[in-house]
Write an enzyme that holds these catalytic residues in place. Structure first.
Site, PDB file in Angstrom:
ATOM      1  N   LYS A 178       0.848  -1.186   0.000  1.00 38.07           N
ATOM      2  CA  LYS A 178       0.000   0.000   0.000  1.00 38.07           C
ATOM      3  C   LYS A 178       0.891   1.246   0.000  1.00 38.07           C
ATOM      4  O   LYS A 178       1.987   1.235   0.562  1.00 38.07           O
ATOM      5  CB  LYS A 178      -0.905  -0.035   1.246  1.00 38.07           C
ATOM      6  N   SER A 232      -9.839   1.702   2.912  1.00 40.18           N
ATOM      7  CA  SER A 232      -8.931   2.505   2.130  1.00 40.18           C
ATOM      8  C   SER A 232      -7.904   1.714   1.330  1.00 40.18           C
ATOM      9  O   SER A 232      -7.323   2.244   0.385  1.00 40.18           O
ATOM     10  CB  SER A 232      -8.185   3.473   3.059  1.00 40.18           C
ATOM     11  N   SER A 283     -10.211  -0.930   6.859  1.00 40.16           N
ATOM     12  CA  SER A 283      -9.580  -0.633   5.574  1.00 40.16           C
ATOM     13  C   SER A 283      -8.953  -1.817   4.851  1.00 40.16           C
ATOM     14  O   SER A 283      -8.565  -1.705   3.696  1.00 40.16           O
ATOM     15  CB  SER A 283      -8.502   0.447   5.750  1.00 40.16           C
TER      16      SER A 283
END
Lengths: 97, 470, 476
Positions: free
Chosen positions: C76, C151, C175
């Site tokens: 990420k 997210s 997330s």
């Protein structure tokens, strides 16, 4: 429970604490939205927490890091992402002392 | 001025004597090139996390014990949030709700000053305001240096007391070896809160705060100035505004800073990156045992046990370096009174003359000189000569004693006297017959001194002469 | 061979036995990423990926058998890899190059991994749809009209679309699990402190964790053993031994006590996930688990509790982005105050600003006790309630989301609707317990959603055991 209202002065104060700037237009749309969010988080007020003492996660003094100095990062690595540097330092326009 | 009471509270910051910073392992060192004692943690890079230094906590505990603080069994770190370029993360890790030390006091000549707390925090970086063209430069070397902040209750009533308090506190920190308190390097800084009220009134006046005073002299001047300023305002029917004022040492006055800064909202909350620290009773007691004597205790001991005068004890205990020197010297030469004598008359006067605080004779050498003197191996004159020579070019005491001829040992002296007696038989008989043998005896002593160029120990010489004249 | 169809464990086998080279595998996934550019799941393929793969092949040839030797992995965009960009999907950090490695990257490199690139996300991990990215939204891997969740939407989408065998994410309020649910993959948020946060750009420090996406539960268990472990660089990381999670998957759930919360059973009524949720409970019961009906009276308050604590911490954590040390400086700023205000106002997106403002509100004087302290106390109350629940339960079953992925743009104008996406996921963050989302059913449009398995702190092994059973047996 009465709704938490928020004034434009209050929003300006928060913006100043946040180091953020909003246009007049942004502010106007911000307030109703913010009040809705506050109404949402205001739910926590329904919970009685008088009997709760804040507890902290802790560790013992003896387990802390020993005081030994280690190699620091190279200066150029520390400064490499800065938008402006001079004389091995981060640099901003001259401030009034 | 006598119609008003002055109420003063101090916030004293001192950098702790550690090898590494408080939340990372970078060197805690003054005077390096900018941004060379830095790492992801102390520059506040994204993703970096603080790791607490054990020694820093221990030193604050130790500092607290010198002023009779209670030590919290659980210390918590909070974030103090504000934007300023010297603050890399836009928050300072500090302590609000559960500081390491709570309470305590320092007794001044005139009154007791209560301490509110001592807490541990991180120092900020340094800003160098350069030319307009270059701008302001930011150096984070000092960022993350461990700092303890001591906060007093508003118990101080004059500039003199404030300076007495600071002098006393500084001595404690230095004696306890927790902080070097080098004022000129910003190692000890002071914020002053001051208000005035009509004499005897119970209602506190509005207070102003002056930040970052870095010498005792400017603390004294700033308080005197600010108290007068406030009194003048009140006398003229005015009102004091609560604000932060900047002390301008060059012009000798305080100036109002922007009012905006004074109503800061720091939004303290527990730092989620750090765990609270459990401090056990045993750990506190272990640290207490390492606490050296404080100046007052030493003074008492010097007077009661060593028989020093109050004057002597006062002078010695003013400075940790002198105390350390003195204690070392008396461990080698066990007459504290004589050592104190030499320390005050010879060493301290030399330091004063040279305006250099370095003692250029080791306690070992001093003790050796005093031992030779006591054993009558050298005369007082020679002892002083040796002292001066060692001070000047750190020469060897024993060699000097020999080369200065001061080392007239007992056997040599015996021979010298013997020769003089044998070669002056007339004088010998005069001695036995004269009505004033004392006069003749003095003549013999004079001869010995002449022969030894004054280096013989007079008492020993007299003893030998008396014996040989029998 | 279609490498995207292989599990991580199969890939590791092929690499170890040198039937497959890391260069071949890495190139294969690079090509796939380039072929599926429209997904916008990957922000950057690192230019030295093939170099890393060559190096891995060299080491394997020399006998190195690291657990991830030669395996390409996506991370990420808020996880630091030294010398590589990490932008948190923010314009503000557009050119930020990491100056050091995060602990998780170090751990993967030590096992020989090839760090392939970085994935899209909601800016600073604030969002539930990956629509708050300064670099455009990511698409759902199955339905391009829908969000991938957020997210960590880029990582979830990448694993589902077969752009890599495993991807890292972070989970502050759901997330990882919510996008895992929407993309039909497995995602875990480990116990708070299980994985070091060092080198992961902080959003809400006290509740967020690094976690990961895989196609199978077993892959996930294998990978978490590698990422876990206390770190000298993170006080909040737990200094306890790391078990071999894979070995804790026993293949049956006999006698396991499965908690069903009354508040959750009430909340699922009428939702897309309702039937699957109750069917799953029935299934577990039929297969030897003991169902324990229990409750957590304050469950409903987890959401507002989160939306106080997380913004509070975020407002402070994001202060360091000031236009001075590394983030972009506004070109029109002429003094320090303007550097702060203009750089931040230009650099941060709307949702980030909203949460910073909210955070400063709940921390500011006059409101601190009513909001921040209240939420912390509520969190403590919830922890006590959970303590009771875990006395009689080994795991708790919850839906991950209310249903399948929603359509792009459908919630962007309504922050509260977006916040409610986290209804079932936030509990695990507030409690600090491990939670995994395993694909479990399909919604009315035929798109997947997941169910969560929660256990008490450090009981990831239990979570994996139950989740593996569900993945292999449920619905067969």
């Amino acid at each position: 429970m009465s709704k938490t209202k928020i004034s434009i002065e209050e929003v300006r104060r928060l913006a100043s604490l946040s180091a953020l700037d909003f246009t007049e237009e942004e502010l106007n749309s911000f307030i109703p939205e913010f009040e809705k969010i506050l109404e949402f988080v205001d739910q926590v007020k329904n919970c009685d927490t008088d009997d709760v003492e804040i507890e902290y996660t802790s560790h013992k003094l003896a387990t802390l890091r020993e005081d030994e100095a280690k190699e620091s990062s190279p200066q150029e690595e520390i400064l490499m992402n800065s938008p402006k540097t001079k004389k091995g330092s981060f640099c901003v326009p001259k401030m009034l002392d | 001025m006598q119609d008003y009471d002055i109420v003063i509270g101090l916030e004293v910051h001192a950098e702790l004597k550690t090898k590494s910073k408080v939340f990372c392992s970078c060197k805690n060192q003054f005077g390096s090139l900018p941004n060379t004692n830095c790492c992801p943690v102390c520059v506040g890079l994204p993703g970096a996390l603080p790791i607490l230094n054990k020694k820093a906590v221990e030193l604050v505990i130790k500092a607290g014990l010198t002023i009779d603080s209670e030590i919290n069994n659980l210390a918590v770190f909070e974030r103090k949030n504000y934007f300023y370029p010297d603050l890399a993360k836009a928050y300072q890790i500090s302590q609000l709700v559960r500081p390491i030390c709570i309470g305590g006091h320092i007794d001044l000549k005139s009154r007791r000053v209560r301490i509110n707390r001592i807490h541990l925090e991180e120092d900020a970086g340094k800003l160098v305001h350069s030319s307009q063209a270059i701008g302001t430069l930011i150096d984070y070397n000092r960022g993350g240096v461990p700092l303890m902040e001591l906060v007093t209750e508003p118990d101080i009533t004059s500039a003199d007391e404030a300076v007495e308090f600071l002098t006393n506190l500084r001595q404690r920190y230095i004696f306890a070896d927790v902080a070097e308190c080098k004022m000129e390097q910003g190692g000890m800084r002071c914020d002053v809160n001051i208000s005035v009220k009509p004499k005897g009134s119970n209602v506190l006046g509005e207070r102003t705060e002056m930040k970052n005073l870095n010498s005792f002299k400017s603390v004294h001047r700033a308080i005197t100035y600010e108290a007068n300023r406030q009194i003048e305002i009140l006398k003229n029917g005015g009102k004091i505004t609560q604000e932060t004022r900047k002390w301008d040492d060059n012009h000798g006055k305080s100036i109002s800073m922007r009012k905006k800064e004074t109503s800061q909202d720091y939004r303290y909350f527990p730092d989620p990156d750090l765990l609270a620290v459990e401090i056990s009773h045993d750990e506190v007691e272990t640290i207490r045992k390492t606490l050296p004597m404080m100046p007052e205790q030493l003074k008492e001991r010097y007077i009661k046990e060593y028989g020093l005068s109050e004057y002597e004890a006062n002078i010695i205990t003013k400075d940790k370096a002198i105390v350390d020197y003195y204690n070392k010297a008396i461990s080698l030469y066990k007459n504290p009174k004589i050592v104190a004598n030499w320390l005050l008359t010879d060493i301290l006067s030399k330091i004063k003359d040279e305006q250099d605080s370095q003692i250029k004779i080791s306690p070992e050498d001093l003790a050796r000189i005093l031992t030779l003197l006591e054993q009558s191996k050298i005369s007082r004159t020679v002892a002083k000569d040796i002292f001066a020579k060692v001070w000047q070019d750190s020469a060897n005491v024993d060699q000097l004693a020999k080369s200065l001829g001061g080392f007239v040992d007992d056997d040599s002296l015996q021979n010298i006297v013997k020769n003089i007696v044998e070669n002056n038989q007339k004088a010998v008989s005069d001695y036995h017959t004269s009505e004033t043998p004392e006069k003749v005896f003095r003549w013999f002593v004079g001869q010995v001194m002449k022969e030894t160029k004054g280096k013989a120990n007079a008492q020993t010489a007299e003893k030998i002469i008396k014996e040989l004249l029998k | 061979m279609k490498f995207e169809e292989l599990s991580l464990l199969e890939i590791v086998d092929l690499l170890h036995s040198q039937k497959l080279s890391s260069v071949e595998l890495t190139q294969y996934f690079i090509d796939r990423i380039n072929d599926r550019k429209e997904l916008n799941a990957v922000l950057e393929i690192y230019d030295d990926a093939i170099e890393q793969a060559k190096h891995a092949d060299e080491r394997i040839k020399n006998g190195f058998r690291g657990k991830l030797a030669g395996v390409p992995i996506l991370i990420k965009d808020n996880i630091l890899f030294k010398g590589k960009k990490a932008s948190c999907a923010s314009k503000f950090l557009e050119n930020y190059v990491a100056q050091y490695n995060s602990t998780v990257v170090d751990k993967m490199l030590a096992e020989g991994a090839v760090i392939l690139g970085r994935t899209n996300m909601d800016e600073f991990a604030m969002g539930s749809s990956t629509e708050n990215s300064a670099y455009g939204n990511t698409l759902n891997a199955i339905d391009p009209m829908r969000v991938p969740g957020g997210s960590s939407g880029g990582s979830a989408c990448a694993v589902r679309a077969g752009l890599c065998p495993v991807a890292l994410g972070t989970d502050t309020g759901g997330s990882i699990r919510q996008p895992a649910s929407y993309n039909g993959v497995v995602g875990i948020k480990p116990t708070y402190g299980r994985v070091s946060r060092y080198g992961v750009v902080a959003y809400a420090s006290s509740i967020e964790q690094v976690g990961l996406f895989t196609k199978t539960v077993k892959d996930n268990a294998y990978m978490l053993s590698i990422l876990s472990g206390g770190s000298q660089n993170d006080e909040t990381s737990l200094k306890v031994e790391v078990p071999d999670y894979l070995a804790q998957i026993k293949g049956n759930i006999k006698g396991i006590k499965v908690g069903v919360l009354k508040e959750v059973s009430d909340a699922v009524k009428g939702l897309d996930v309702e039937k699957t949720y109750f069917d799953l409970i029935e299934f577990l019961k039929e297969n030897g688990a003991e169902i324990v009906y229990t409750n957590m009276p304050h469950f409903a308050l987890t959401l507002p509790c989160y939306y106080i604590i997380a913004p509070a911490e975020a407002s402070s954590n994001l202060g360091r982005f000031d236009g001075i040390k590394y983030s972009r400086r506004s070109v029109t700023a002429s003094n320090v105050d303007e550097i702060y205000v203009k750089s931040r106002s230009e650099g941060f997106g709307k949702e980030v600003k909203r949460r910073i403002m909210l955070g400063n509100f709940v921390l500011s004087s006059g409101y601190f006790d009513a909001y921040y302290n209240k939420a912390k106390k509520l969190q403590q109350k919830l922890k006590k309630e959970a303590e009771e629940v875990f006395k009689s339960c080994d795991v708790i079953i919850l839906p991950t989301t209310t249903g399948e992925a929603f359509e792009i743009g459908s919630k962007t104008q309504d922050p509260i609707a977006m916040y409610k996406e986290d209804l079932f996921t936030i509990l695990a963050n507030i409690l600090g317990v491990p939670a995994l989302s395993v694909p479990c059913g399909k919604g009315s449009h035929g798109l997947p959603f997941g169910m969560q398995v929660l256990a008490d702190c450090l009981k990831e092994g239990q979570v994996y055991n139950v989740a593996d059973y569900i993945q292999r047996q449920y619905g067969r």
